[in-house]
Design a protein around this motif. Structure first.
Motif, PDB file in Angstrom:
ATOM      1  N   ALA A   1       0.877  -1.175   0.000  1.00  0.00           N
ATOM      2  CA  ALA A   1       0.000   0.000   0.000  1.00  0.00           C
ATOM      3  C   ALA A   1       0.906   1.214   0.000  1.00  0.00           C
ATOM      4  CB  ALA A   1      -0.893   0.014   1.236  1.00  0.00           C
ATOM      5  N   GLY A   2       0.455   2.284  -0.608  1.00  0.00           N
ATOM      6  CA  GLY A   2       1.297   3.466  -0.662  1.00  0.00           C
ATOM      7  C   GLY A   2       0.483   4.736  -0.657  1.00  0.00           C
ATOM      8  N   SER A   3       1.168   5.838  -0.493  1.00  0.00           N
ATOM      9  CA  SER A   3       0.509   7.134  -0.561  1.00  0.00           C
ATOM     10  C   SER A   3       1.479   8.144  -1.147  1.00  0.00           C
ATOM     11  CB  SER A   3       0.047   7.585   0.821  1.00  0.00           C
ATOM     12  OG  SER A   3       1.159   7.810   1.661  1.00  0.00           O
ATOM     13  N   PHE A   4       0.916   9.174  -1.706  1.00  0.00           N
ATOM     14  CA  PHE A   4       1.706  10.255  -2.278  1.00  0.00           C
ATOM     15  C   PHE A   4       1.154  11.550  -1.704  1.00  0.00           C
ATOM     16  CE2 PHE A   4       2.547  13.437  -5.562  1.00  0.00           C
ATOM     17  CZ  PHE A   4       3.915  13.282  -5.696  1.00  0.00           C
ATOM     18  N   ALA A   5       2.015  12.436  -1.258  1.00  0.00           N
ATOM     19  CA  ALA A   5       1.557  13.664  -0.625  1.00  0.00           C
ATOM     20  C   ALA A   5       2.266  14.874  -1.220  1.00  0.00           C
ATOM     21  CB  ALA A   5       1.818  13.603   0.878  1.00  0.00           C
ATOM     22  N   ALA A   6       1.725  16.040  -0.966  1.00  0.00           N
ATOM     23  CA  ALA A   6       2.280  17.278  -1.497  1.00  0.00           C
ATOM     24  C   ALA A   6       3.448  17.794  -0.670  1.00  0.00           C
ATOM     25  CB  ALA A   6       1.191  18.337  -1.595  1.00  0.00           C
ATOM     26  N   GLY A   7       3.870  17.072   0.337  1.00  0.00           N
ATOM     27  CA  GLY A   7       5.039  17.490   1.090  1.00  0.00           C
ATOM     28  C   GLY A   7       5.098  16.896   2.479  1.00  0.00           C
ATOM     29  N   GLU A   8       6.238  17.036   3.100  1.00  0.00           N
ATOM     30  CA  GLU A   8       6.452  16.576   4.462  1.00  0.00           C
ATOM     31  C   GLU A   8       7.608  17.353   5.063  1.00  0.00           C
ATOM     32  OE1 GLU A   8       7.946  12.649   5.165  1.00  0.00           O
ATOM     33  OE2 GLU A   8       9.367  12.772   3.537  1.00  0.00           O
ATOM     34  N   VAL A   9       7.738  17.253   6.358  1.00  0.00           N
ATOM     35  CA  VAL A   9       8.879  17.820   7.061  1.00  0.00           C
ATOM     36  C   VAL A   9       9.616  16.660   7.703  1.00  0.00           C
ATOM     37  CG1 VAL A   9       9.637  19.341   8.930  1.00  0.00           C
ATOM     38  CG2 VAL A   9       7.700  20.001   7.493  1.00  0.00           C
ATOM     39  N   GLY A  10      10.927  16.586   7.481  1.00  0.00           N
ATOM     40  CA  GLY A  10      11.692  15.485   8.038  1.00  0.00           C
ATOM     41  C   GLY A  10      13.152  15.861   8.226  1.00  0.00           C
ATOM     42  N   PRO A  11      13.863  15.066   9.013  1.00  0.00           N
ATOM     43  CA  PRO A  11      15.253  15.395   9.328  1.00  0.00           C
ATOM     44  C   PRO A  11      16.224  15.037   8.195  1.00  0.00           C
ATOM     45  CG  PRO A  11      14.626  13.369  10.422  1.00  0.00           C
ATOM     46  CD  PRO A  11      13.397  13.890   9.740  1.00  0.00           C
TER      47      PRO A  11
ATOM     48  N   THR B   1       6.454  13.808  -1.434  1.00  0.00           N
ATOM     49  CA  THR B   1       6.901  12.650  -0.682  1.00  0.00           C
ATOM     50  C   THR B   1       6.016  11.457  -1.004  1.00  0.00           C
ATOM     51  OG1 THR B   1       7.435  11.816   1.509  1.00  0.00           O
ATOM     52  CG2 THR B   1       5.482  13.180   1.354  1.00  0.00           C
ATOM     53  N   ALA B   2       6.565  10.285  -0.877  1.00  0.00           N
ATOM     54  CA  ALA B   2       5.816   9.054  -1.087  1.00  0.00           C
ATOM     55  C   ALA B   2       6.238   8.056  -0.013  1.00  0.00           C
ATOM     56  CB  ALA B   2       6.084   8.478  -2.475  1.00  0.00           C
ATOM     57  N   SER B   3       5.337   7.181   0.359  1.00  0.00           N
ATOM     58  CA  SER B   3       5.665   6.131   1.310  1.00  0.00           C
ATOM     59  C   SER B   3       5.000   4.849   0.880  1.00  0.00           C
ATOM     60  CB  SER B   3       5.230   6.511   2.734  1.00  0.00           C
ATOM     61  OG  SER B   3       3.830   6.672   2.766  1.00  0.00           O
ATOM     62  N   VAL B   4       5.510   3.736   1.360  1.00  0.00           N
ATOM     63  CA  VAL B   4       4.954   2.438   1.011  1.00  0.00           C
ATOM     64  C   VAL B   4       5.002   1.542   2.238  1.00  0.00           C
ATOM     65  CG1 VAL B   4       7.165   1.483   0.217  1.00  0.00           C
ATOM     66  CG2 VAL B   4       5.034   0.562  -0.668  1.00  0.00           C
ATOM     67  N   GLN B   5       3.988   0.714   2.378  1.00  0.00           N
ATOM     68  CA  GLN B   5       3.959  -0.287   3.440  1.00  0.00           C
ATOM     69  C   GLN B   5       3.895  -1.643   2.773  1.00  0.00           C
ATOM     70  OE1 GLN B   5       0.949   0.199   6.389  1.00  0.00           O
ATOM     71  NE2 GLN B   5       1.538  -1.634   7.486  1.00  0.00           N
ATOM     72  N   VAL B   6       4.741  -2.559   3.220  1.00  0.00           N
ATOM     73  CA  VAL B   6       4.807  -3.894   2.641  1.00  0.00           C
ATOM     74  C   VAL B   6       4.131  -4.869   3.590  1.00  0.00           C
ATOM     75  CG1 VAL B   6       6.382  -5.714   1.877  1.00  0.00           C
ATOM     76  CG2 VAL B   6       6.967  -3.316   1.477  1.00  0.00           C
ATOM     77  N   PHE B   7       3.258  -5.694   3.054  1.00  0.00           N
ATOM     78  CA  PHE B   7       2.537  -6.695   3.846  1.00  0.00           C
ATOM     79  C   PHE B   7       3.135  -8.070   3.545  1.00  0.00           C
ATOM     80  CE2 PHE B   7      -0.365  -3.242   2.993  1.00  0.00           C
ATOM     81  CZ  PHE B   7      -0.846  -2.957   4.259  1.00  0.00           C
ATOM     82  N   SER B   8       3.551  -8.748   4.573  1.00  0.00           N
ATOM     83  CA  SER B   8       4.140 -10.071   4.413  1.00  0.00           C
ATOM     84  C   SER B   8       3.314 -11.090   5.181  1.00  0.00           C
ATOM     85  CB  SER B   8       5.571 -10.061   4.947  1.00  0.00           C
ATOM     86  OG  SER B   8       6.108 -11.360   4.948  1.00  0.00           O
ATOM     87  N   GLY B   9       3.214 -12.287   4.653  1.00  0.00           N
ATOM     88  CA  GLY B   9       2.481 -13.347   5.325  1.00  0.00           C
ATOM     89  C   GLY B   9       3.290 -14.009   6.418  1.00  0.00           C
ATOM     90  N   ARG B  10       4.536 -13.595   6.575  1.00  0.00           N
ATOM     91  CA  ARG B  10       5.399 -14.191   7.597  1.00  0.00           C
ATOM     92  C   ARG B  10       5.171 -13.526   8.947  1.00  0.00           C
ATOM     93  NH1 ARG B  10      10.720 -13.110   4.475  1.00  0.00           N
ATOM     94  NH2 ARG B  10       9.541 -12.804   2.604  1.00  0.00           N
ATOM     95  N   PRO B  11       5.138 -14.314  10.021  1.00  0.00           N
ATOM     96  CA  PRO B  11       4.948 -13.739  11.365  1.00  0.00           C
ATOM     97  C   PRO B  11       6.171 -12.992  11.860  1.00  0.00           C
ATOM     98  CG  PRO B  11       5.099 -16.137  11.489  1.00  0.00           C
ATOM     99  CD  PRO B  11       5.177 -15.743  10.041  1.00  0.00           C
TER     100      PRO B  11
END
Length: 56
Positions: free
Chosen positions: A25-35, A46-56
């Motif tokens: 899953a991912g998202s795209f945004a018009a900006g962020e503040v970060g170090p 900015t863009a981010s992604v979350q990876v889903f794994s079937g492993r515990p």
């Protein structure tokens, strides 16, 4: 985002090629503040992604 990378779905295809056929899953945004180097910086995009794994 074909304009930036030259092809549509570049990020999703790269993830699939690297990690295999898993859920993401991912998202795209018009900006962020970060170090950066110990100081906060404002990013224009900015863009981010979350990876889903079937492993515990």
């Amino acid at each position: 985002m074909a304009a930036e990378f030259g092809t549509a779905d570049h990020d999703a295809v790269t993830l699939r090629d690297t990690l295999g056929p898993i859920g993401v899953a991912g998202s795209f945004a018009a900006g962020e503040v970060g170090p950066v180097a110990g100081r906060n910086q404002a990013y224009g995009f900015t863009a981010s992604v979350q990876v889903f794994s079937g492993r515990p």
